[in-house]
Design a protein around this motif. Structure first.
Motif, PDB file in Angstrom:
ATOM      1  N   HIS A  40       0.804  -1.221   0.000  1.00  0.00           N
ATOM      2  CA  HIS A  40       0.000   0.000   0.000  1.00  0.00           C
ATOM      3  C   HIS A  40       0.840   1.275   0.000  1.00  0.00           C
ATOM      4  O   HIS A  40       0.453   2.273  -0.569  1.00  0.00           O
ATOM      5  CB  HIS A  40      -0.981  -0.004   1.185  1.00  0.00           C
ATOM      6  CG  HIS A  40      -0.345   0.309   2.503  1.00  0.00           C
ATOM      7  ND1 HIS A  40       0.358  -0.624   3.233  1.00  0.00           N
ATOM      8  CD2 HIS A  40      -0.282   1.460   3.219  1.00  0.00           C
ATOM      9  CE1 HIS A  40       0.806  -0.064   4.337  1.00  0.00           C
ATOM     10  NE2 HIS A  40       0.451   1.199   4.365  1.00  0.00           N
ATOM     11  N   ASP A  41       1.995   1.244   0.639  1.00  0.00           N
ATOM     12  CA  ASP A  41       2.806   2.459   0.785  1.00  0.00           C
ATOM     13  C   ASP A  41       4.013   2.484  -0.149  1.00  0.00           C
ATOM     14  O   ASP A  41       4.920   3.291   0.044  1.00  0.00           O
ATOM     15  CB  ASP A  41       3.318   2.574   2.232  1.00  0.00           C
ATOM     16  CG  ASP A  41       2.418   3.453   3.081  1.00  0.00           C
ATOM     17  OD1 ASP A  41       1.634   4.240   2.515  1.00  0.00           O
ATOM     18  OD2 ASP A  41       2.512   3.357   4.331  1.00  0.00           O
ATOM     19  N   LYS A  73       6.013   5.420  -1.363  1.00  0.00           N
ATOM     20  CA  LYS A  73       6.899   6.204  -0.497  1.00  0.00           C
ATOM     21  C   LYS A  73       8.371   6.028  -0.854  1.00  0.00           C
ATOM     22  O   LYS A  73       9.226   6.702  -0.281  1.00  0.00           O
ATOM     23  CB  LYS A  73       6.675   5.831   0.968  1.00  0.00           C
ATOM     24  CG  LYS A  73       5.410   6.433   1.549  1.00  0.00           C
ATOM     25  CD  LYS A  73       5.343   6.214   3.052  1.00  0.00           C
ATOM     26  CE  LYS A  73       4.066   6.823   3.628  1.00  0.00           C
ATOM     27  NZ  LYS A  73       3.858   6.380   5.028  1.00  0.00           N
ATOM     28  N   HIS A 109       2.598  10.001  -2.497  1.00  0.00           N
ATOM     29  CA  HIS A 109       2.928   8.564  -2.444  1.00  0.00           C
ATOM     30  C   HIS A 109       1.758   7.683  -2.886  1.00  0.00           C
ATOM     31  O   HIS A 109       1.970   6.564  -3.348  1.00  0.00           O
ATOM     32  CB  HIS A 109       3.476   8.153  -1.075  1.00  0.00           C
ATOM     33  CG  HIS A 109       2.453   7.827  -0.026  1.00  0.00           C
ATOM     34  ND1 HIS A 109       1.874   8.777   0.772  1.00  0.00           N
ATOM     35  CD2 HIS A 109       1.919   6.654   0.369  1.00  0.00           C
ATOM     36  CE1 HIS A 109       1.037   8.197   1.611  1.00  0.00           C
ATOM     37  NE2 HIS A 109       1.033   6.907   1.392  1.00  0.00           N
ATOM     38  N   HIS A 165      -5.857   4.442  -0.140  1.00  0.00           N
ATOM     39  CA  HIS A 165      -5.776   4.116   1.285  1.00  0.00           C
ATOM     40  C   HIS A 165      -5.749   5.312   2.230  1.00  0.00           C
ATOM     41  O   HIS A 165      -5.858   5.135   3.440  1.00  0.00           O
ATOM     42  CB  HIS A 165      -4.621   3.141   1.570  1.00  0.00           C
ATOM     43  CG  HIS A 165      -3.251   3.763   1.573  1.00  0.00           C
ATOM     44  ND1 HIS A 165      -2.521   3.935   0.430  1.00  0.00           N
ATOM     45  CD2 HIS A 165      -2.487   4.234   2.581  1.00  0.00           C
ATOM     46  CE1 HIS A 165      -1.352   4.489   0.735  1.00  0.00           C
ATOM     47  NE2 HIS A 165      -1.309   4.684   2.042  1.00  0.00           N
ATOM     48  N   HIS A 166      -5.619   6.525   1.720  1.00  0.00           N
ATOM     49  CA  HIS A 166      -5.752   7.678   2.620  1.00  0.00           C
ATOM     50  C   HIS A 166      -7.082   8.398   2.452  1.00  0.00           C
ATOM     51  O   HIS A 166      -7.267   9.495   2.971  1.00  0.00           O
ATOM     52  CB  HIS A 166      -4.589   8.654   2.433  1.00  0.00           C
ATOM     53  CG  HIS A 166      -3.324   8.149   3.046  1.00  0.00           C
ATOM     54  ND1 HIS A 166      -3.054   8.230   4.404  1.00  0.00           N
ATOM     55  CD2 HIS A 166      -2.253   7.516   2.503  1.00  0.00           C
ATOM     56  CE1 HIS A 166      -1.880   7.686   4.651  1.00  0.00           C
ATOM     57  NE2 HIS A 166      -1.364   7.239   3.513  1.00  0.00           N
ATOM     58  N   ASP A 207      -3.604  -0.004   8.599  1.00  0.00           N
ATOM     59  CA  ASP A 207      -2.561   1.001   8.398  1.00  0.00           C
ATOM     60  C   ASP A 207      -2.492   1.964   9.575  1.00  0.00           C
ATOM     61  O   ASP A 207      -1.438   2.153  10.188  1.00  0.00           O
ATOM     62  CB  ASP A 207      -2.877   1.758   7.095  1.00  0.00           C
ATOM     63  CG  ASP A 207      -1.796   2.761   6.732  1.00  0.00           C
ATOM     64  OD1 ASP A 207      -0.638   2.553   7.144  1.00  0.00           O
ATOM     65  OD2 ASP A 207      -2.118   3.737   6.039  1.00  0.00           O
TER      66      ASP A 207
HETATM   67 FE   LIG Z   1       0.185   5.675   3.124  1.00  0.00          FE
END
Ligand SMILES: [Fe+2]
Ligand SMILES: [Fe+2]
Length: 450
Positions: free
Chosen positions: A242-243, A246, A271, A296-297, A325
């Motif tokens: 998911h990240d 980044k 990201h 996801h944010h 998360d």
């Molecule tokens: Fe994230």
């Protein structure tokens, strides 16, 4: 009173036969479940577990080999051999419900999923099936030590996925698959150990432990919704990655103590876009992965970021991953602050009118995690430290704790069993759990402390 091993085995044979012939509610099934439960309880009065082994045509109970038995025993032995079961271990505390579920699953001949998985799904924890010949290996594959190995390997592999993406290469889907497969096994078979592991607080390699934790916590939630097989793995993939966007975020922004300024926040927000790009150009990744990276944010009301995306319905996997998360991010130690106590996390996640999470999924998650699941090392308000031995059915804040260290950190010679829900004569609680403690920092193995 003696508890002849033959009786136990006879009851088992009768129970299996009844379960094969009749529906679970049938009187005969119910009666044989009760009878078997009685035989088990009697046996377990003076031993923590009883092992019934099947070797060739023989049946062995603990160390006692039973004589060549009746036709019903022969039938039982053959039936279990067909199912490739060489050993059944029943642990103390086994319930009639577990026995009933066990017999029903054992009798279900046409089921496609392996018996062990079906038992786990029905929460049968105190009856374990296995093979005699691979006993050692098997012992090795469960328990906190095995979970730790799997977890550490997963974290290392997550690091290499990260490095690949950072170098501009495609993250190797096979590496990701191996991580997910190994986690899927623990998530289905030994959730307690896995949860204990994800509760370890480490910040030196936060990026990679976060990947693995979010994957594990998401898969555990998905399992709780009865997802399994390929879909469960897809969820795991998406959560793990998911990240990944980044990799493009500068370290100064990523690890900045305190609040980001506007420009830094703009960089941070990138990201989710980058992640979706990286995952989309890796065709072997499930289609779900870029979606979750992108979403996801976003909150339930589509506030959050990316902004102005128009109307859409968040993917179920996104909603699951965002819970995992935030939970993991709040719980973990970051360079700029200590990990928050589980209690505070719960408060934050439950803030009234928070549109951040799907309320149904969130409630399920909180139940799934328990606040202080059995095996958690906790610090009490008395500064004592102990291990959670039982959860309070009504109040997850107040478990039973075996106190192992006194307020000065000295190990107690004889541990105290404290029910933190009990009040003293003034009506005040004598002890309360303040926070969970990283077992590593105590050099304490929570499972042996139990
Ligand atoms: Fe994230
Ligand atoms: Fe994250």
């Amino acid at each position: 009173m003696s508890h002849p091993p033959d009786e136990l085995v006879r009851r088992l044979a009768a129970g299996l036969r009844a379960a094969e012939l009749y529906a679970p509610q049938h009187q005969l099934v119910q009666r044989s479940v009760q009878a078997l439960a009685g035989a088990c309880t009697a046996f377990l009065a003076d031993a923590p577990a009883v092992v019934v082994g099947f070797i060739g045509d023989d049946v062995v109970v603990n160390d006692t080999r039973l004589g060549k038995g009746s036709a019903s025993l022969t039938g039982l032995v053959r039936g279990l051999r067909d199912r490739e079961i060489e050993k059944i271990t029943v642990h103390r505390g086994v319930t009639a419900a577990e026995i009933q579920a066990f017999l029903a699953e054992l009798a279900a001949k046409r089921a496609r999923t392996p018996l062990a998985e079906r038992l786990a799904a029905r929460d049968v924890r105190r009856i374990v099936i296995g093979k005699l010949s691979i006993e050692e290996v098997e012992q090795d594959q469960v328990g906190i030590e095995a979970a730790k190995r799997v977890y550490n390997t997963a974290v290392q592999s997550a690091e290499s996925l990260w490095e690949q993406a950072k170098a501009g290469d495609k993250p190797d889907p096979n590496t990701a698959r191996r991580i997910i497969d190994s986690l899927a096994n623990i998530v289905t078979q030994d959730r307690t150990s896995l949860m204990a592991l994800t509760a370890l607080k480490k910040y030196d390699n936060y990026t990679f432990t976060h990947m693995v934790n979010v994957a594990a916590l998401s898969m555990a939630q998905a399992r709780g919704l009865n997802l399994e097989g390929p879909l469960l793995r897809e969820f795991g993939f998406a959560a793990l990655m998911h990240d990944i966007g980044k990799v493009n975020t500068p370290k100064e922004v990523l690890n900045k103590p305190g609040k980001l300024n506007e420009e830094e926040f703009r960089i941070m927000k990138q990201h989710v876009i980058d992640g979706a790009h990286i995952l989309r150009r890796t065709p072997e990744m499930p289609a779900l992965a870029p979606i979750v990276a992108f979403e996801h944010h976003l909150k339930q009301d589509l506030s959050g970021y990316p902004e102005n995306i128009g109307h859409r319905k968040l993917n179920l996997c996104t909603m699951i991953v965002s819970i995992a998360d935030v939970f993991d991010a709040l719980r973990s130690n970051r360079p700029y602050r200590e990990g928050l106590a589980t209690v505070r996390i719960k408060t934050i996640m439950h803030e009234k009118d928070s549109p951040a999470f799907n309320p149904v999924l969130l409630r399920r998650f909180v139940n799934l995690m328990g606040l202080f699941p059995v095996g958690t090392i906790v610090r009490l308000n008395s500064e004592e430290v102990g291990v959670v031995t039982a959860e309070h059915p009504e109040d997850p804040f107040r478990p039973q704790v075996k106190v192992l260290y006194d307020e000065r950190g000295q190990p107690l010679e004889s541990p105290i069993l404290a029910n933190t829900w009990e009040r003293d004569w003034r009506g005040e609680f004598q002890r309360a759990v303040v926070e969970s403690v990283d077992p590593d920092s105590m050099e304490l193995d929570p499972l042996t402390a139990l």
